[in-house]
Design an enzyme around this catalytic site. Structure first.
Site: not given
Lengths: 384, 384
Positions: B146, B169, B180, B260, B379, B384
């Site tokens: 993603t 992932k 996640t 991230e 974010n 998402s």
């Protein structure tokens, strides 16, 4: 106004030189009586700053004649030296004002793990004592600021001629069991310490305890309520408790409104919970979800992140019955897609998230902020 | 080599058009046997995506012949329609490959609260089935990305001729009870489902469960372990469990390394705890402290924020006996100021925080990241 709105109090705020930039950093609040009743609520962090350990002892007696507060240093994680410094500060105030050191509360805020410059702090007490006045409340409120952009005060005056007023500081590390906050409330109502204690605990439970800016709990949180009895009025408990709650709620909103880097004030209303504890747990989980806080900063009504936060709690609920509204639009119904998220207007500073657990009749509100790049910048650059 | 490193597996990764940008978004992993044993671990979030609810049922049988994974949509909070879509996806895979739908696991990742474009996904299954190959592991790993900047694979081959490999992932919403993350591990060892289950749970407990990037727990976490038996080797349990743990640890570190916006990979070692549970609780509390994470981003060895995080836990410790090292420098000793914080070298990406609770002999390690403006940007802009 501030802590000197109620009769029977003097205050001062001065620059003692604790802060290197020369800003005001020492405040003194003195109860001139006739009564000295007081109550206090402190951080539930198990790593407690020296002034918290000291003031907890002072408050056990229910008598506080003066409070000395400094910004520019938390005096936390400073070992035996830190406790000696707090003790010496209380003794200095007591000597200067002819009080009993055991009735002098101390509160500190600033960087953890650095000892206070006592060579500046103690002469500062002399200076502050010399400036004590019945109009000194504003200056005291200014002197306790750290990263606060504004000083915070609130006053409620009631029919019958009594007042509850106060000052607060806090702009980050705001979390449950209070926030990084120092709050001094004063009243000229004539009440016993046990009544003050009951009213204060009730108020903080519903206000400061439900402010959760960044999930980080401080080592120094202190909320004090001092009563002078100078109005010679003894109000009904319910009326007094409501006045204290009102001032605490106002100061709490000011703390959220000034949170570091925040661009949104977020009200999380949890409704139809099986218990108030469930509602608070869910509210906190939503308030602490970094991904949601980023989304709200981006004005994205990302209700999926609300649901994922609810799902991490132990509250009673059925995932297929959950409803979530953002600013009044029920974007999630029965755990699934609800009204069109395009209908949500996110342009304003205030955001209201309503989480309907469909599990009972209890509710709670938690106040928080968004997570912003400014928060990161402020807290990566400022060693606090 | 990913999921096709072990013998007895084929895989494919293709672009089905689920992602609007045309990137690969559908992966298929097929166990060609001779054995079909499998185990799975799923998110502990109580709000579970449809594919999690489906795959939990599939795994109860201990048999998985194929796994179909999509990025571009989490199929979470999508109600009965979402579950029907997952079911239809499994049926489509089963029809296409002549398998039993009850042995087809499904995993999804992407935006919560949006139904999947089945008109694109189902033809994508045909396309993926047509491209299945014993060299398709890399493409499968790419198709499940993603916000991942790189695809993540790991392989361990053991003497005796058996292998454990896998793909993962995940780049955000990384928190306890998994992250996640979608992870598919394959092995050609010949083992029963209950042995796989034991080895997988042991490995995830010590690896993925201790990755806590941002404290946010996903609705879709899925870790699967499939065994083909194609090596005709049945390794000793201990050796097999260690190989699975090794692959999980490697993939977990890759997840943290790609989190991230992160600029620091932070290893939190909690030592001398009274229990492993205490060590994990303290590690998580430190890993989730936004103020500390900002400080570390700013290369500020702000140990006071470590202590304030420890203080919020229920772990056994005496505040006056706590020691904290940052990158090997004991900046806090006995709950107070220790070695000079100027000695801490913060220039590198890896940061090691050692929290010594001085309360026992247990320990645990939690992996996390710093909190950066880039995390906020990513974010707040990406729904998402």
């Amino acid at each position: 106004m501030s802590v000197t709105a109620a009769k029977g109090f003097t205050a001062a705020g001065i620059a003692a030189g604790i802060k290197e930039n020369g800003n005001p950093d020492l405040a003194l609040v003195v109860n001139t009586g006739p009564r000295l009743a007081a109550a206090g609520v402190f951080t539930s962090n198990r790593v407690k700053a020296a002034p918290v350990l000291w003031s907890e002892q002072v408050l056990k007696g229910g008598l506080v004649s003066a409070v000395v507060l400094n910004s520019g240093g938390a005096n936390a994680c400073t070992g035996p030296q830190g406790f000696q410094d707090t003790h010496a500060t209380a003794e200095k105030v007591a000597d200067t004002l002819s009080l009993n050191a055991g009735e002098v509360a101390v509160a500190s805020t600033g960087l953890i793990g650095v000892t206070l410059p006592m060579d500046k702090l103690l002469p500062g007490v002399d200076k502050a004592a010399g400036e004590l006045s019945a109009h000194g409340g504003e200056k005291a409120a200014i002197a306790i600021k750290t990263t606060d952009s504004v000083h915070k005060t609130s006053v409620v005056t009631k029919d019958g001629g009594w007042t509850v007023g106060g000052m607060a500081k806090g702009a980050g590390m705001l979390a449950p069991g209070l926030a990084t906050m120092l709050v001094v409330l004063t009243t000229d109502a004539d009440l016993e310490a046990d009544v003050l204690d009951r009213a204060l605990r009730n108020a903080t439970r519903l206000t400061f305890d439900r402010v959760d800016s960044d999930g980080c709990m401080s080592t120094n949180d202190t909320v004090l309520l001092l009563a002078s009895g100078a109005s010679e009025v003894t109000p009904e408990y319910a009326e007094f408790a409501e006045a204290v709650r009102e001032v605490c709620a106002d100061l709490g909103r000011q703390l959220i409104g000034d949170a570091e880097g925040a661009s949104k004030d977020i009200k999380v209303d949890v409704v139809n919970a099986a218990s108030e504890a469930d509602a608070v747990e869910v509210g906190r989980s939503i308030a602490r979800n970094n991904l949601l806080k980023c989304a709200l900063h981006g004005e994205d009504p990302n209700w999926g992140r609300v649901l994922s936060a609810i799902g991490t709690t132990s509250a009673a609920f059925d995932p297929n019955l959950l409803n979530v509204a953002i600013n009044g639009v029920w974007v999630c119904k029965n755990g699934s897609v609800g009204e069109d998220r395009e209908l949500v207007d996110m342009r304003y500073r205030e955001v209201v998230i309503t989480a309907d657990l469909a599990a009972g009749a209890e509710s709670a509100t938690i106040w928080t902020n968004d997570l912003t790049a400014d928060y990161v910048h402020e807290n990566s650059a400022y060693s606090s």
